[in-house]
Write a protein that holds these residues in place. Structure first.
Motif, mmCIF file in Angstrom:
data_model
loop_
_atom_site.group_PDB
_atom_site.id
_atom_site.type_symbol
_atom_site.label_atom_id
_atom_site.label_comp_id
_atom_site.label_asym_id
_atom_site.label_seq_id
_atom_site.Cartn_x
_atom_site.Cartn_y
_atom_site.Cartn_z
ATOM 1 N N LEU A 11 0.865 -1.176 0.000
ATOM 2 C CA LEU A 11 0.000 0.000 0.000
ATOM 3 C C LEU A 11 0.902 1.227 0.000
ATOM 4 O O LEU A 11 1.786 1.356 0.858
ATOM 5 N N GLN A 13 1.054 5.668 -0.981
ATOM 6 C CA GLN A 13 0.299 6.876 -1.271
ATOM 7 C C GLN A 13 0.526 7.329 -2.710
ATOM 8 O O GLN A 13 1.575 7.018 -3.304
ATOM 9 N N PRO A 14 -0.422 8.047 -3.273
ATOM 10 C CA PRO A 14 -0.211 8.602 -4.619
ATOM 11 C C PRO A 14 1.079 9.410 -4.674
ATOM 12 O O PRO A 14 1.387 10.168 -3.744
ATOM 13 N N PRO A 89 -3.592 6.283 -8.241
ATOM 14 C CA PRO A 89 -4.640 5.340 -7.816
ATOM 15 C C PRO A 89 -5.027 4.352 -8.919
ATOM 16 O O PRO A 89 -5.367 3.199 -8.631
ATOM 17 N N GLU A 90 -4.938 4.803 -10.164
ATOM 18 C CA GLU A 90 -5.290 3.945 -11.294
ATOM 19 C C GLU A 90 -4.301 2.791 -11.485
ATOM 20 O O GLU A 90 -4.561 1.860 -12.252
ATOM 21 N N THR A 92 -3.546 0.804 -9.120
ATOM 22 C CA THR A 92 -3.940 -0.239 -8.179
ATOM 23 C C THR A 92 -4.387 -1.503 -8.908
ATOM 24 O O THR A 92 -5.272 -1.452 -9.762
ATOM 25 N N THR A 124 -1.504 -1.361 -4.098
ATOM 26 C CA THR A 124 -2.625 -0.483 -3.792
ATOM 27 C C THR A 124 -2.106 0.929 -3.610
ATOM 28 O O THR A 124 -1.212 1.172 -2.796
ATOM 29 N N SER A 126 -3.270 4.533 -2.607
ATOM 30 C CA SER A 126 -4.393 5.207 -1.960
ATOM 31 C C SER A 126 -3.869 6.099 -0.847
ATOM 32 O O SER A 126 -2.861 5.796 -0.201
ATOM 33 N N SER A 127 -4.585 7.208 -0.640
ATOM 34 C CA SER A 127 -4.222 8.087 0.461
ATOM 35 C C SER A 127 -5.049 7.750 1.708
ATOM 36 O O SER A 127 -4.883 8.386 2.750
#
Length: 127
Positions: A11, A13-14, A89-90, A92, A124, A126-127
């Motif tokens: 995981l 962050q952007p 995010p895309e 992911t 993944t 995601s923020s």
């Protein structure tokens, strides 16, 4: 028996970075084309990048050009990387590496061009 194992998914962050590894047993990846694909929930498996054994050329889908880099380990002939920068995010998805039984003049962008697949590693963003 050929086995591929992906690792490095996480995981993030952007805007962050990850390096995925594809480790092979039963085959010397340096002698074959290698492809990276990804599959997001509810979507078809999508080609991301590949490296041709014939001349070392690398190819990328438009959405990752300039952000992702496929490369071989300097000394280990059984490891290939996918360096992913400026993640979005895309991006992911579950990421898979693959290799064919026989390399051709250019690595394939189609899943059907590969015979051996890893189990995948989850990325993944995601923020």
């Amino acid at each position: 028996q050929v086995q591929l194992v992906e690792s490095g998914g996480d995981l993030v962050q952007p805007g962050g970075s990850l390096r995925l590894s594809c480790a092979a047993s039963g085959v010397t990846l340096a002698n074959y084309d290698v492809g990276w694909f990804r599959q997001a929930p509810g979507k078809e498996r999508e080609w991301v990048s590949c490296r041709s054994n014939a001349d070392g050329s690398t190819y990328y889908t438009n959405s990752v050009k300039g952000r992702f880099t496929i490369s071989r380990h300097n000394t280990k002939n059984t490891v290939v990387y996918l360096q992913m920068n400026r993640l979005e995010p895309e991006d992911t998805a579950v990421y898979y590496c693959a290799t064919p039984r026989r390399s051709t003049y250019r690595c394939s962008k189609a899943p059907s061009g590969y015979n051996y697949w890893g189990q995948g590693t989850q990325v993944t963003v995601s923020s």
